[in-house]
Design a protein around this motif. Structure first.
Motif, PDB file in Angstrom:
ATOM      1  N   ILE A 109       0.832  -1.205   0.000  1.00 37.12           N
ATOM      2  CA  ILE A 109       0.000   0.000   0.000  1.00 37.12           C
ATOM      3  C   ILE A 109       0.865   1.253   0.000  1.00 37.12           C
ATOM      4  O   ILE A 109       0.592   2.217  -0.732  1.00 37.12           O
ATOM      5  CB  ILE A 109      -0.960  -0.009   1.215  1.00 37.12           C
ATOM      6  CG1 ILE A 109      -1.997  -1.128   1.051  1.00 37.12           C
ATOM      7  CG2 ILE A 109      -1.646   1.339   1.378  1.00 37.12           C
ATOM      8  CD1 ILE A 109      -2.897  -1.329   2.255  1.00 37.12           C
ATOM      9  N   TRP A 163       2.420   1.899  -3.402  1.00 37.60           N
ATOM     10  CA  TRP A 163       1.361   2.383  -4.310  1.00 37.60           C
ATOM     11  C   TRP A 163       1.042   3.854  -4.033  1.00 37.60           C
ATOM     12  O   TRP A 163       0.883   4.651  -4.961  1.00 37.60           O
ATOM     13  CB  TRP A 163       0.128   1.502  -4.120  1.00 37.60           C
ATOM     14  CG  TRP A 163      -1.076   1.910  -4.908  1.00 37.60           C
ATOM     15  CD1 TRP A 163      -1.312   1.698  -6.232  1.00 37.60           C
ATOM     16  CD2 TRP A 163      -2.230   2.595  -4.396  1.00 37.60           C
ATOM     17  NE1 TRP A 163      -2.544   2.198  -6.582  1.00 37.60           N
ATOM     18  CE2 TRP A 163      -3.129   2.755  -5.477  1.00 37.60           C
ATOM     19  CE3 TRP A 163      -2.596   3.065  -3.139  1.00 37.60           C
ATOM     20  CZ2 TRP A 163      -4.367   3.373  -5.326  1.00 37.60           C
ATOM     21  CZ3 TRP A 163      -3.823   3.698  -2.994  1.00 37.60           C
ATOM     22  CH2 TRP A 163      -4.686   3.847  -4.082  1.00 37.60           C
ATOM     23  N   ARG A 190      -2.945   9.954  -2.502  1.00 35.19           N
ATOM     24  CA  ARG A 190      -3.743   8.743  -2.381  1.00 35.19           C
ATOM     25  C   ARG A 190      -4.429   8.662  -1.019  1.00 35.19           C
ATOM     26  O   ARG A 190      -4.022   9.329  -0.065  1.00 35.19           O
ATOM     27  CB  ARG A 190      -2.870   7.500  -2.596  1.00 35.19           C
ATOM     28  CG  ARG A 190      -2.303   7.365  -4.009  1.00 35.19           C
ATOM     29  CD  ARG A 190      -3.387   7.145  -5.034  1.00 35.19           C
ATOM     30  NE  ARG A 190      -2.889   6.962  -6.389  1.00 35.19           N
ATOM     31  CZ  ARG A 190      -2.889   7.910  -7.328  1.00 35.19           C
ATOM     32  NH1 ARG A 190      -3.329   9.131  -7.044  1.00 35.19           N
ATOM     33  NH2 ARG A 190      -2.457   7.649  -8.559  1.00 35.19           N
ATOM     34  N   SER A 227     -11.228   3.403  -6.864  1.00 32.75           N
ATOM     35  CA  SER A 227     -10.148   2.429  -6.660  1.00 32.75           C
ATOM     36  C   SER A 227      -8.838   2.853  -7.314  1.00 32.75           C
ATOM     37  O   SER A 227      -7.786   2.290  -7.002  1.00 32.75           O
ATOM     38  CB  SER A 227     -10.563   1.063  -7.223  1.00 32.75           C
ATOM     39  OG  SER A 227     -11.637   0.533  -6.488  1.00 32.75           O
ATOM     40  N   VAL A 240      -7.449   2.921  -1.624  1.00 31.35           N
ATOM     41  CA  VAL A 240      -7.446   1.476  -1.403  1.00 31.35           C
ATOM     42  C   VAL A 240      -8.309   1.165  -0.187  1.00 31.35           C
ATOM     43  O   VAL A 240      -8.114   1.716   0.895  1.00 31.35           O
ATOM     44  CB  VAL A 240      -6.012   0.929  -1.216  1.00 31.35           C
ATOM     45  CG1 VAL A 240      -5.284   1.626  -0.082  1.00 31.35           C
ATOM     46  CG2 VAL A 240      -6.042  -0.580  -0.985  1.00 31.35           C
ATOM     47  N   ILE A 289      -9.392  -1.830   2.333  1.00 33.66           N
ATOM     48  CA  ILE A 289      -8.895  -3.136   2.744  1.00 33.66           C
ATOM     49  C   ILE A 289      -9.399  -3.458   4.141  1.00 33.66           C
ATOM     50  O   ILE A 289      -9.284  -2.656   5.069  1.00 33.66           O
ATOM     51  CB  ILE A 289      -7.340  -3.182   2.687  1.00 33.66           C
ATOM     52  CG1 ILE A 289      -6.829  -4.527   3.191  1.00 33.66           C
ATOM     53  CG2 ILE A 289      -6.719  -2.009   3.400  1.00 33.66           C
ATOM     54  CD1 ILE A 289      -5.325  -4.691   3.029  1.00 33.66           C
ATOM     55  N   LEU A 340      -5.623  -8.154  -0.340  1.00 30.19           N
ATOM     56  CA  LEU A 340      -4.572  -7.863  -1.322  1.00 30.19           C
ATOM     57  C   LEU A 340      -3.699  -9.079  -1.600  1.00 30.19           C
ATOM     58  O   LEU A 340      -2.636  -8.964  -2.205  1.00 30.19           O
ATOM     59  CB  LEU A 340      -3.690  -6.702  -0.826  1.00 30.19           C
ATOM     60  CG  LEU A 340      -4.316  -5.307  -0.880  1.00 30.19           C
ATOM     61  CD1 LEU A 340      -3.380  -4.283  -0.252  1.00 30.19           C
ATOM     62  CD2 LEU A 340      -4.642  -4.913  -2.311  1.00 30.19           C
ATOM     63  N   VAL A 360     -11.231  -4.505  -4.867  1.00 31.38           N
ATOM     64  CA  VAL A 360      -9.821  -4.653  -4.481  1.00 31.38           C
ATOM     65  C   VAL A 360      -9.340  -6.065  -4.788  1.00 31.38           C
ATOM     66  O   VAL A 360      -8.242  -6.270  -5.312  1.00 31.38           O
ATOM     67  CB  VAL A 360      -9.632  -4.333  -2.982  1.00 31.38           C
ATOM     68  CG1 VAL A 360      -8.228  -4.713  -2.521  1.00 31.38           C
ATOM     69  CG2 VAL A 360      -9.869  -2.852  -2.720  1.00 31.38           C
ATOM     70  N   LEU A 402      -4.024  -3.468  -6.753  1.00 26.26           N
ATOM     71  CA  LEU A 402      -3.619  -2.064  -6.866  1.00 26.26           C
ATOM     72  C   LEU A 402      -3.229  -1.735  -8.308  1.00 26.26           C
ATOM     73  O   LEU A 402      -2.355  -0.910  -8.558  1.00 26.26           O
ATOM     74  CB  LEU A 402      -2.450  -1.783  -5.911  1.00 26.26           C
ATOM     75  CG  LEU A 402      -2.753  -2.023  -4.421  1.00 26.26           C
ATOM     76  CD1 LEU A 402      -1.489  -1.891  -3.599  1.00 26.26           C
ATOM     77  CD2 LEU A 402      -3.812  -1.050  -3.932  1.00 26.26           C
TER      78      LEU A 402
END
Length: 840
Positions: A40, A43, A50, A231, A235, A237, A243, A449, A454
């Motif tokens: 994460i 990303w 983000r 998305s 993210v 989760i 993931l 997800v 990702l």
């Protein structure tokens, strides 16, 4: 999709909205991050802006610290983390455990003491940000921890905070619970991160209530695309396996919800909302009644909380409450317990010390409000019991407070006691309904997800499928209609085919009529809208006969304060932009027709012309927006006399001199006689008054004072409607149409058939007048934005031919139904036809 213009297809594909990348590839991970946190964080750094919507206990704190270290390493400039009160200790503890104190965290109350050489991580709370004590120019990046706390601030403050920090290069938000179906919150995050303009997102994904401003609902057919787009920059989760990582150590304990209903009896007379005596209270809708119930039952609920805690006095407890009266009652009743209260008037440092003290086990019972300690604090290692001494409708406060102990790394079963009275059952029911919606939202996002991980590229590939590729067509009498992209159809049409173009063009990016990227309303602002029009308008000119008219129905656009940053509502001269666009492509502007609209109904939709606001400051209010029909002409082949190649001829006995004068003259009125008196107005129904006024206004010279007098009399008699304008200005001039029947659309039939209504229908009155004025019988009338095929419908009725294109399948099907019904009606023999047949 087959088209003569590959460039147009590329234009459509470029409409796909995904978040751009503003960041960098990190050179290794600094802290001891778990696998899911590493993925994460990498990303987020690549994206640069983000959101991390990770469930409680998934190390959002550690991820934000890693983001801070990486941005500092990249830019050699300080990084700021904003957080709720009492969370600083969590960050300091994780910094030592996961980063071995590579840099010290420094808590600040302002930025005046920071020099450009202090390259470190700074932390502060939202109160300091709200007061404007933090200068964002000092930092290379910022992260908002538990960003959902921003919803507890006022709208003005939230807008200030988001705008203030949008100047920072790297921006991140982290929270576990975006509010269920509170899409505005999610759009605020997107706006702050700079991944989309909020106005563009509102237009793209949400349908608007045409009768109530601000009432937005996600298009059903846009739900998948909306979450796909989210998305690309956020993210969601719930656990590492979402993931593809191991869930070892991430098993939630069992949760026990105890609903504790206490009976509240009173000797007082119970009144309903109308002041009438009733047997039982009804608190289902009135916030005032809910508040009164809470005030009257403080002692009752606190006593029940004491009873619950006294059964296990050796355990640690959290007592959640909402009112100061509840806090003082708790302190009084729990004197024998090791209890501390955290409340608003305390100094921030004292609040933090007390919250950190509870998390370290320094005392047994914490009494506080969800709005103070419900976000960010981690108490799972010290406590697994809590009591909600009262409830309200604020689900986010409730769920955040619950997850202070019900989170990963909690080793005990969690017990949550919810105390409420029999009159608050509806409040509890609503709270649990919001919880179910919250779970549904999470499931939708987690499924995406799991499907895409990702990988934004894969999302983009799937979104390209929404370019239209399913043409249908049908011929009904002399009307040819298409279910397709109007650009594609007009690229294929032959030159000089149509006798008139009559259409209501989409209002820029104000609405999206279908779920395809081909939709002209599916654009990011007017500039992109006119880029798409650049593919259509030259073909409209090419296919129109020389000298003939393109009648374009348009309206200027309201621009709200959040779109312009002015702080007040303004007007965008969309009609002028349309005029420039058509003239740019070779059309000649030859006339403008004004169609007045109902100012009362407009204000009910926009709130920009409010009577109360006008009384506070007259400079704030504009005027109602009329509609227009702009008349554009294609230059005829023979310019010596300017006649069309195929002239529209009027017979002298059909087009009288008197009618010509009204057609050609401007709109001008002056003095005149009176209308009905006050006593007379009281005796008539509103509909009768409306009709009588229209007749009076047409036949008498206008007097503004008389008009105002009638409005005042109607108001004093209690008969002036707040829903519509009863006695609007009228006109007998053909350049200003005040007698258009707003309900005379095929939408009326849609409502009767319980079908989806068109967003912006064109009135049949307007269509009839324009066709009669600018075409001959047998001409082909072209409507490139067909909607429910209203133009084709009236064309057939008036013995013209028609060609019309509509992208949305549902509108195409409904429009086809109306055309077929009309065809059947026109083909039925009349009584005179039957008599004529019998005589042959």
């Amino acid at each position: 999709m087959e088209t003569k213009n590959k460039e147009y297809v590329e234009f459509l594909e470029n409409k796909i909205v995904i978040a751009e990348e503003y960041g960098f590839e990190p050179d290794g991970i600094i802290g001891d991050l778990l696998p899911h946190a590493k993925a994460i964080t990498q990303w987020c750094l690549k994206g640069g802006r983000r959101a991390i919507f990770a469930s409680f206990g998934l190390t959002k704190t550690v991820m934000q610290l890693e983001l801070a270290y990486q941005c500092i390493r990249k830019e050699n400039k300080p990084f700021l983390i904003c957080m709720p009160l009492g969370v600083v200790g969590e960050f300091k503890r994780d910094n030592k455990e996961f980063f071995h104190s590579e840099l010290d965290l420094e808590y600040i109350t302002d930025t005046d003491s920071i020099s450009s050489y202090d390259v470190k991580i700074y932390v502060t709370n939202y109160e300091r940000v709200r007061k404007g004590d933090i200068d964002p120019s000092k930092f290379c990046g910022v992260s908002f921890d538990e960003a959902s706390i921003l919803r507890n601030l006022s709208t003005e403050t939230t807008s200030y905070v988001l705008t203030f920090f949008k100047k920072i290069q790297y921006r991140f938000v982290a929270t576990a619970t975006p509010t269920p179906n509170d899409y505005i919150e999610i759009l605020n995050y997107a706006d702050f991160l700079g991944v989309i303009d909020r106005g563009h997102a509102l237009t793209r994904f949400f349908k608007r209530d045409s009768t109530t401003a601000g009432n937005l609902t996600l298009y059903e057919n846009k739900e998948q695309e909306f979450w796909q787009w989210v998305s690309t920059w956020a993210v969601f989760i719930n656990k590492p396996s979402d993931l593809g990582f191991s869930d070892e150590g991430y098993n939630l304990p069992k949760l026990h919800i105890h609903e504790i209903e206490v009976e509240y009896l009173t000797d007082n007379v119970i009144l309903n909302k109308k002041g009438e005596p009733v047997l039982f209270k009804d608190n289902t809708k009135s916030l005032v009644d809910v508040s009164r119930e809470k005030s009257e039952t403080v002692e009752l609920r606190v006593n029940k909380a004491l009873e619950i805690v006294s059964k296990e006095p050796d355990k640690n407890w959290i007592l959640w409450h909402h009112r100061e009266s509840e806090r003082t009652a708790i302190e009084k009743k729990f004197k024998s317990f090791d209890l501390r209260s955290v409340y608003g008037s305390q100094k921030n440092q004292d609040k933090e010390d007390l919250l950190i003290g509870f998390s370290n086990g320094k005392y047994k019972v914490l009494s506080t409000k969800p709005v103070i300690a419900g976000s960010g604090c981690n108490f799972q290692h010290v406590c697994h019991n809590m009591v909600f001494v009262g409830i309200d409708y604020k689900f986010n406060d409730f769920i955040q407070a619950l997850h202070r102990v019900f989170r990963f790394r909690q080793v005990n079963e969690v017990h949550v006691y919810i105390i409420y009275t029999q009159n608050e059952r509806e409040v509890l029911k609503t709270l649990f309904e919001k919880w179910r919606n919250h779970v549904k939202l999470q499931e939708n996002m987690i499924n995406l997800v799991r499907k895409y991980g990702l990988n934004s590229s894969k999302i983009t590939h799937d979104m390209k499928r929404q370019i239209f590729n399913g043409r249908r067509s049908h011929k009904v009498g002399d009307a040819m209609v298409y279910n397709d992209d109007t650009v594609v159809i007009h690229q294929e049409m032959e030159d000089n085919r149509t006798g008139m173009i009559l259409t209501s063009i989409p209002f820029g990016d104000h609405y999206e009529y279908s779920d395809n990227y081909n939709d002209f309303g599916h654009n990011n602002g007017n500039q992109e809208f006119f880029k798409q029009m650049d593919y259509l308008t030259p073909n409209l000119l090419r296919t129109l006969k020389p000298g003939r008219i393109a009648a374009i129905h348009i309206k200027d656009r309201i621009r709200y304060s959040y779109q312009t940053g002015t702080g007040f509502t303004s007007i965008e001269d969309f009609a002028a932009d349309v005029s420039y666009h058509f003239r740019k492509h070779g059309f000649i502007l030859v006339g403008k027709i004004t169609i007045t609209t109902d100012v009362v109904r407009e204000n009910n939709q926009t709130y920009r012309l409010g009577w109360s606001e006008q009384r506070k400051d007259g400079t704030k209010m504009g005027v109602g927006l009329p509609e227009y029909v702009y008349l554009f002409r294609k230059i005829p082949t023979d310019r010596s006399n300017a006649y069309a190649d195929d002239p529209v001829v009027k017979k002298i006995d059909e087009y009288l001199l008197s009618l010509w004068q009204l057609d050609a003259h401007a709109y001008w009125k002056s003095n005149g006689n009176r209308f009905l008196s006050y006593d007379e107005l009281k005796t008539f129904e509103p509909s009768t008054i409306c009709n009588m006024w229209k007749e009076f206004d047409k036949t008498h010279v206008y007097n503004f004072q008389e008009h105002l007098r009638v409005c005042n009399d109607l108001m004093e008699s209690g008969r002036l409607s707040k829903e519509f304008m009863m006695i609007p200005p009228t006109s007998s001039n053909d350049l200003v149409w005040t007698d258009i029947n707003r309900m005379n659309t095929l939408n009326a039939n849609q409502a009767n058939r319980k079908k989806e209504k068109h967003i912006c229908p064109l009135q049949l009155d307007i269509i009839e007048r324009l066709i009669n004025r600018f075409t001959n019988q047998g001409d082909t009338v072209d409507d490139p934005f067909g909607g429910l095929f209203s133009t084709a419908y009236m064309s057939l009725k008036m013995k013209r031919k028609a060609v019309s294109t509509e992208l949305k399948p549902e509108y195409y099907d409904d429009g086809l139904f109306y055309l077929k019904s009309l065809e059947y009606e026109l083909s039925m023999p009349t009584l005179f036809d039957m008599i004529d047949y019998e005589t042959k």
